[in-house]
Design a protein around this motif. Structure first.
Motif, PDB file in Angstrom:
ATOM      1  N   ALA A 258       0.823  -1.205   0.000  1.00 37.24           N
ATOM      2  CA  ALA A 258       0.000   0.000   0.000  1.00 37.24           C
ATOM      3  C   ALA A 258       0.860   1.259   0.000  1.00 37.24           C
ATOM      4  O   ALA A 258       0.530   2.250  -0.666  1.00 37.24           O
ATOM      5  N   ILE A 259       1.974   1.208   0.725  1.00 40.28           N
ATOM      6  CA  ILE A 259       2.907   2.336   0.713  1.00 40.28           C
ATOM      7  C   ILE A 259       3.449   2.541  -0.690  1.00 40.28           C
ATOM      8  O   ILE A 259       3.497   3.666  -1.202  1.00 40.28           O
ATOM      9  N   ALA A 260       3.834   1.448  -1.336  1.00 38.21           N
ATOM     10  CA  ALA A 260       4.369   1.532  -2.694  1.00 38.21           C
ATOM     11  C   ALA A 260       3.323   2.063  -3.666  1.00 38.21           C
ATOM     12  O   ALA A 260       3.633   2.866  -4.554  1.00 38.21           O
ATOM     13  N   ALA A 261       2.074   1.638  -3.507  1.00 40.70           N
ATOM     14  CA  ALA A 261       1.000   2.110  -4.382  1.00 40.70           C
ATOM     15  C   ALA A 261       0.782   3.604  -4.210  1.00 40.70           C
ATOM     16  O   ALA A 261       0.550   4.339  -5.183  1.00 40.70           O
ATOM     17  N   GLY A 262       0.878   4.068  -2.968  1.00 44.19           N
ATOM     18  CA  GLY A 262       0.731   5.497  -2.709  1.00 44.19           C
ATOM     19  C   GLY A 262       1.847   6.309  -3.342  1.00 44.19           C
ATOM     20  O   GLY A 262       1.606   7.396  -3.892  1.00 44.19           O
ATOM     21  N   VAL A 263       3.056   5.777  -3.283  1.00 44.04           N
ATOM     22  CA  VAL A 263       4.197   6.444  -3.915  1.00 44.04           C
ATOM     23  C   VAL A 263       4.009   6.480  -5.428  1.00 44.04           C
ATOM     24  O   VAL A 263       4.275   7.498  -6.075  1.00 44.04           O
ATOM     25  N   ASP A 264       3.533   5.385  -5.995  1.00 43.50           N
ATOM     26  CA  ASP A 264       3.300   5.339  -7.446  1.00 43.50           C
ATOM     27  C   ASP A 264       2.317   6.430  -7.878  1.00 43.50           C
ATOM     28  O   ASP A 264       2.524   7.098  -8.895  1.00 43.50           O
ATOM     29  N   ARG A 265       1.252   6.592  -7.103  1.00 43.25           N
ATOM     30  CA  ARG A 265       0.272   7.640  -7.439  1.00 43.25           C
ATOM     31  C   ARG A 265       0.904   9.019  -7.366  1.00 43.25           C
ATOM     32  O   ARG A 265       0.652   9.888  -8.222  1.00 43.25           O
TER      33      ARG A 265
END
Length: 314
Positions: free
Chosen positions: A281-288
C-alpha cells in the motif's frame, strides 16, 4: 510509521521517480543524458534525515535523490529535467545542473569533484554567519582523486568548517573500477592525512547511514569541523542513460540487486512484523504521487525563448 518504514517510503519515492524518468527518457521527452542513482537511495535518505531546512546540500550530476530529499517539488523536478519552464530552474538546468535555492539545494555539478569547493564556500558562510548550519556535499569515489577536492578538504580542516563530505563509493569511477585507480581502496583512510574524522559505512542501509551522519552533522554544528563518510554501495544501472555496462563482470548487477537498499529494507520490515499488504500500500501510494507529478510536469509550457538572457551574469 516506524523510522525504517519512513526511510523505506522515502527511498521508494526516489526509486520510482528515477524509474519513471528513465521511461520518459526512452520516449524522447528528456534532452541530453541523465545519471540515475538507482541502488544508492539509502545514502541521500539516511543523511538528509538529520538535516535542517537552513542547511546546504551540494551534489554530483547523480543528484536527483538529494534534490528530492531536500524537498524540491517532484513535478518541478520532472519538468526541469524535461526542459520545461519549471519552478525549479525554468528549464535551464536539465538533469546535470539541478539547483533549488528555496530548499537549500545548492545544486549538482557535472565536473567531477567541483561540488566540494562550492560546498566549502557554503560551509565558510555557515561558520561566519553562525546559527549552527552545516554544508553537506556528495561526491563519487573518483572525485577523491581530484586536486581541488584535496585543497578544499585541507582548507575545511584548517579552518574547522562545518562541512560533511559524503563519498558515494559505488565501486566505479565512471567505467573504471576504483581498485584500478588507487592503492588505498578504503577511501575513508584519506581523512587522516587532513586530520578529518572519517569512517566507512554500509551505504545500502539507511539507518546505518543516518547514524554516521548524525555524528558528523552534530560535530559540524558544534564547531568540531569537517567529517568524511564513505558509503559503500552499488549502482544498479549504467553510469549514464545508454551505458550498456559491458565493463561490469557477468552476474555483478544481479548480485547487487539481492542486497540493494529497497530489498533489504522491505525484508527487515517484514521480519519486524510488518504486513506485506501494508508495504504494498505504501508503494502504491508512492506510485500515485509520482504519476501525478509527471502528469503535472507534462502540462508545463516550454520556456519562452524571449527570456533566454534572463538570469545570465556577465
Amino acid at each position: 510509521m516506524s523510522e525504517l518504514e519512513e526511510l523505506y517510503r522515502r527511498m521508494l519515492v526516489i526509486r520510482r521517480f528515477e524509474e519513471e524518468l528513465a521511461e520518459v527518457k526512452k520516449l524522447g521527452e528528456v534532452p541530453g543524458s541523465i545519471h540515475l542513482c538507482i541502488g544508492q537511495e539509502a545514502i541521500p535518505v539516511g543523511v538528509s534525515a538529520l538535516l535542517l531546512p537552513d542547511d546546504y546540500v551540494t551534489a554530483t550530476y547523480r543528484g536527483h535523490g538529494w534534490a528530492i530529499e531536500r524537498g524540491s517539488d517532484l513535478a518541478g523536478l520532472f519538468g526541469e529535467i524535461m526542459g520545461r519552464a519549471s519552478s525549479v530552474a525554468g528549464g535551464r538546468a536539465a538533469s546535470p545542473y539541478l539547483s533549488d535555492a528555496s530548499v537549500g539545494f545548492i545544486g549538482e555539478n557535472s565536473i567531477v569533484g567541483a561540488g566540494v569547493p562550492i560546498a566549502l564556500g557554503a560551509a565558510l558562510s555557515c561558520d561566519r554567519l553562525g546559527g549552527g548550519r552545516v554544508s553537506v556535499v556528495s561526491i563519487g569515489d573518483g572525485a577523491m582523486n581530484q586536486g581541488n577536492v584535496h585543497e578544499a578538504l585541507n582548507m575545511a580542516a584548517v579552518l574547522a568548517l562545518p562541512l560533511v563530505v559524503v563519498v558515494e563509493n559505488n565501486g566505479y569511477s565512471e567505467m573504471v573500477r576504483i581498485e584500478d585507480m588507487v592503492r588505498v581502496t578504503n577511501l575513508a583512510e584519506r581523512g587522516a592525512a587532513y586530520g578529518i574524522p572519517a569512517e566507512t559505512v554500509d551505504g545500502n542501509d539507511p539507518v546505518v547511514v543516518a547514524r554516521a551522519a548524525a555524528v558528523a552533522i552534530e560535530r559540524a554544528r558544534t564547531g568540531g569541523g569537517p567529517s568524511i563518510i564513505e558509503a559503500r554501495t552499488q549502482r544498479l544501472v549504467g553510469h549514464y542513460s545508454g551505458d550498456a555496462q559491458h565493463y561490469r563482470p557477468a552476474g555483478e548487477v544481479a548480485a547487487a540487486r539481492e542486497v540493494e537498499p529497497l530489498v533489504r529494507a522491505r525484508a527487515a520490515l517484514l521480519e519486524a512484523g510488518r504486513d506485506a499488504a501494508e508495504l504494498d500500500a505504501i508503494a502504491a501510494g508512492v506510485d500515485r504521487e509520482i504519476q501525478d507529478a509527471l502528469a503535472a510536469a507534462r502540462l508545463l509550457p516550454l520556456p519562452d525563448p524571449t527570456t533566454v538572457m534572463e538570469h545570465v551574469y556577465a
